[in-house]
Design an enzyme around this catalytic site. Structure first.
Site, PDB file in Angstrom:
ATOM      1  N   CYS A   1       4.406  20.800  -8.021  1.00  0.00           N
ATOM      2  CA  CYS A   1       3.247  20.788  -7.138  1.00  0.00           C
ATOM      3  C   CYS A   1       3.621  21.517  -5.855  1.00  0.00           C
ATOM      4  O   CYS A   1       4.651  21.239  -5.265  1.00  0.00           O
ATOM      5  CB  CYS A   1       2.850  19.356  -6.826  1.00  0.00           C
TER       6      CYS A   1
ATOM      7  N   CYS B   1       3.046  16.562   1.121  1.00  0.00           N
ATOM      8  CA  CYS B   1       2.058  15.513   0.859  1.00  0.00           C
ATOM      9  C   CYS B   1       2.735  14.152   0.812  1.00  0.00           C
ATOM     10  O   CYS B   1       2.320  13.210   1.462  1.00  0.00           O
ATOM     11  CB  CYS B   1       1.325  15.802  -0.450  1.00  0.00           C
TER      12      CYS B   1
ATOM     13  N   CYS C   1       3.214  11.846  -4.303  1.00  0.00           N
ATOM     14  CA  CYS C   1       3.832  11.675  -5.624  1.00  0.00           C
ATOM     15  C   CYS C   1       5.354  11.687  -5.475  1.00  0.00           C
ATOM     16  O   CYS C   1       6.014  12.684  -5.775  1.00  0.00           O
ATOM     17  CB  CYS C   1       3.391  12.788  -6.572  1.00  0.00           C
TER      18      CYS C   1
ATOM     19  N   CYS D   1      -5.251  18.618  -7.296  1.00  0.00           N
ATOM     20  CA  CYS D   1      -4.115  17.703  -7.349  1.00  0.00           C
ATOM     21  C   CYS D   1      -3.993  17.177  -8.767  1.00  0.00           C
ATOM     22  O   CYS D   1      -4.996  16.892  -9.416  1.00  0.00           O
ATOM     23  CB  CYS D   1      -4.369  16.567  -6.359  1.00  0.00           C
TER      24      CYS D   1
ATOM     25  N   GLN E   1     -10.364  -0.586  -8.323  1.00  0.00           N
ATOM     26  CA  GLN E   1      -9.110  -0.046  -8.854  1.00  0.00           C
ATOM     27  C   GLN E   1      -9.248   1.452  -9.099  1.00  0.00           C
ATOM     28  O   GLN E   1     -10.258   1.890  -9.653  1.00  0.00           O
ATOM     29  CB  GLN E   1      -8.760  -0.748 -10.167  1.00  0.00           C
TER      30      GLN E   1
ATOM     31  N   TYR F   1      -8.933 -13.031  -3.904  1.00  0.00           N
ATOM     32  CA  TYR F   1      -8.791 -11.617  -3.533  1.00  0.00           C
ATOM     33  C   TYR F   1      -9.554 -10.800  -4.584  1.00  0.00           C
ATOM     34  O   TYR F   1      -9.016  -9.864  -5.179  1.00  0.00           O
ATOM     35  CB  TYR F   1      -7.324 -11.188  -3.494  1.00  0.00           C
TER      36      TYR F   1
ATOM     37  N   GLU G   1     -13.340 -13.442  -1.486  1.00  0.00           N
ATOM     38  CA  GLU G   1     -12.974 -12.095  -1.029  1.00  0.00           C
ATOM     39  C   GLU G   1     -13.333 -11.968   0.457  1.00  0.00           C
ATOM     40  O   GLU G   1     -14.352 -12.481   0.906  1.00  0.00           O
ATOM     41  CB  GLU G   1     -13.741 -11.068  -1.883  1.00  0.00           C
TER      42      GLU G   1
ATOM     43  N   ASP H   1      -4.820 -11.809  -6.767  1.00  0.00           N
ATOM     44  CA  ASP H   1      -4.575 -10.362  -6.758  1.00  0.00           C
ATOM     45  C   ASP H   1      -4.564  -9.865  -5.313  1.00  0.00           C
ATOM     46  O   ASP H   1      -5.427  -9.110  -4.894  1.00  0.00           O
ATOM     47  CB  ASP H   1      -5.686  -9.675  -7.572  1.00  0.00           C
TER      48      ASP H   1
ATOM     49  N   CYS I   1       0.467  -5.589  -6.616  1.00  0.00           N
ATOM     50  CA  CYS I   1       0.729  -4.149  -6.502  1.00  0.00           C
ATOM     51  C   CYS I   1       1.978  -3.898  -5.671  1.00  0.00           C
ATOM     52  O   CYS I   1       2.221  -2.781  -5.240  1.00  0.00           O
ATOM     53  CB  CYS I   1      -0.482  -3.435  -5.899  1.00  0.00           C
TER      54      CYS I   1
END
Ligand code: SAH
Length: 389
Positions: A13, A19, A22, A96, A220, A249, A271, A319, A346
């Site tokens: 890339c 950036c 990634c 991208c 998501q 959440y 939430e 979550d 996450c």
């Protein structure tokens, strides 16, 4: 690199370094998965066996939400792209490898339209000018596309013609929203919105359920892997048909709605973001469910109230954002003593911290740990964990 299969260190890339999005692009996809797996094992092995991470078959262009910052350089050239990592300098990006390609094309087209409409870009230092960011959200299952123009100032000259012009190029766009963000902030979106075209929301389908998505509500970003993740979460929740489930959440209610459809007796969602709660309520209705309710507020406060009231809860789904949960939330959870807890995370670091907190204070034990690769080429790792008493 166009075949998307091979990767050379820093080479695939053109803005890999600048950036910074990634971080793992210098590794082949199987190597990325091995690295993520070993990271999760290192952090969570004390709690039990870690299942092999579930990767993507095609780990490209998976992002259904794309945003670009807009900037005019000293020579008057308009640039759209990402902030150089750790700075406020915009690096031009037209396409991208992980973003939806249609979204990328729409953003470029918006940029090219600006001069003919005499529209400027917003300057964060002088706080003058117009366009600040563009955000595109796309429902991969429905094909619906939302274009959000984030402006530093509210006045939008010839907005109807602008909307016409962009829709003429991209009839796929089903709604256009202007969001005004005049603040000195790192947040992309401000708090004032005007719908310029369409409904102001889009819909998507996940696990057979339909979901409405607003400009500001969380959804998501990788729908293919979200289905994998939610199916695992449902397997871990092991619903028999009469359980009372809390979805904490809950965002726009996705997991709770899937649980309600898949046999939970009663679901309650909580939430913080009011827009997301509004979407969640609407989503429950649209899916024909009357055994689910949503509340707006802090998940920790909600859990404490529920524990005080002695509510009988069978399954807690949690979550939380990257920062993880809180002692207040987890203390209330332990008082409530549901049979099963499904923790979707996450951030494996805060996950490990929270699992330690829960298991050291109770007879809950971790039974299953499943990493899912939601964010190929980036360093981010998603896990779903089952705990039972
Ligand atoms: N379960 C949803 C959303 C997960 S993202 C899904 O799968 O789509 C985490 C969500 O937690 C976001 O919607 C965020 O707005 C919400 N959130 C953050 N802090 C919170 C808090 N203290 N109480 C309740 N919700 C919170």
């Amino acid at each position: 690199m166009t075949n998307g299969k091979q990767h050379h260190p820093n080479g695939s890339c053109p803005v890999y370094k600048k950036c910074g999005g990634c971080q793992l692009q210098n590794l082949s996809y199987p190597e990325q998965l091995r690295l993520k797996q070993s990271k999760v094992v290192k952090l969570l092995k004390g709690f039990g066996r870690v299942q092999p991470i579930i990767g993507m078959e095609n780990p490209y262009h998976y992002r259904n939400k794309v945003q670009a910052a807009f900037y005019t350089d000293r020579r008057g050239k308009i640039i759209s792209g990402v902030y150089q990592s750790g700075s406020h300098h915009v690096v031009g990006v037209d396409s991208c490898q992980i973003e939806d390609a249609l979204a990328d094309r729409i953003i470029v087209a918006v940029r090219k339209l600006l001069p003919s409409f005499h529209l400027t870009t917003y300057n964060e230092d002088t706080r003058r000018g117009f366009l600040r960011h563009v955000l595109v959200k796309r429902g991969f299952a429905t094909g619906e596309v939302m274009l959000v123009l984030v402006t530093g100032t509210p006045v939008f000259p010839s907005k109807n013609n602008f909307v016409k012009a962009i829709r003429a190029q991209f009839p796929q766009i089903t709604t256009v929203v202007q969001n005004v963000n005049p603040y000195r902030t790192n947040l992309v979106l401000g708090d004032r919105e005007t719908v310029l075209y369409g409904k102001g929301t889009i819909e998507d389908v996940l696990c057979g359920c339909r979901f409405r998505i607003s400009p500001r509500s969380f959804y998501q970003i990788n729908p293919v892997q979200t289905e994998v993740l939610y199916n695992k979460a449902m397997e871990f929740a092991a619903l028999q048909g009469s359980e009372t489930v809390i979805d904490t959440y809950c965002g726009i209610g996705t997991i709770g709605i899937v649980a309600a459809k898949r046999g939970a007796g009663r679901v309650v969602g909580v939430e913080l973001n009011p827009d997301a709660v509004r979407d969640a309520i609407q989503n429950a209705k649209a899916n024909g469910l009357n055994n689910i309710r949503f509340f707006q507020g802090d998940a920790g406060d909600f859990m404490q109230d529920a524990a005080d009231e002695g509510e009988q809860i069978d399954v807690v789904l949690m979550d939380p954002p990257r920062a993880g949960s809180t002692p207040a939330f987890m203390d209330a959870l332990l008082r409530m003593a549901p049979q099963t807890v499904v923790y979707i995370s996450c951030n494996p670091e805060t996950l490990a911290r929270d699992l330690r907190y829960l298991t050291e204070r109770s007879r809950y034990r971790v039974r299953q740990i499943q990493p899912v690769d939601m964010f190929p080429h980036t360093q981010h790792i998603e896990c779903v964990v089952q705990l039972t008493r």
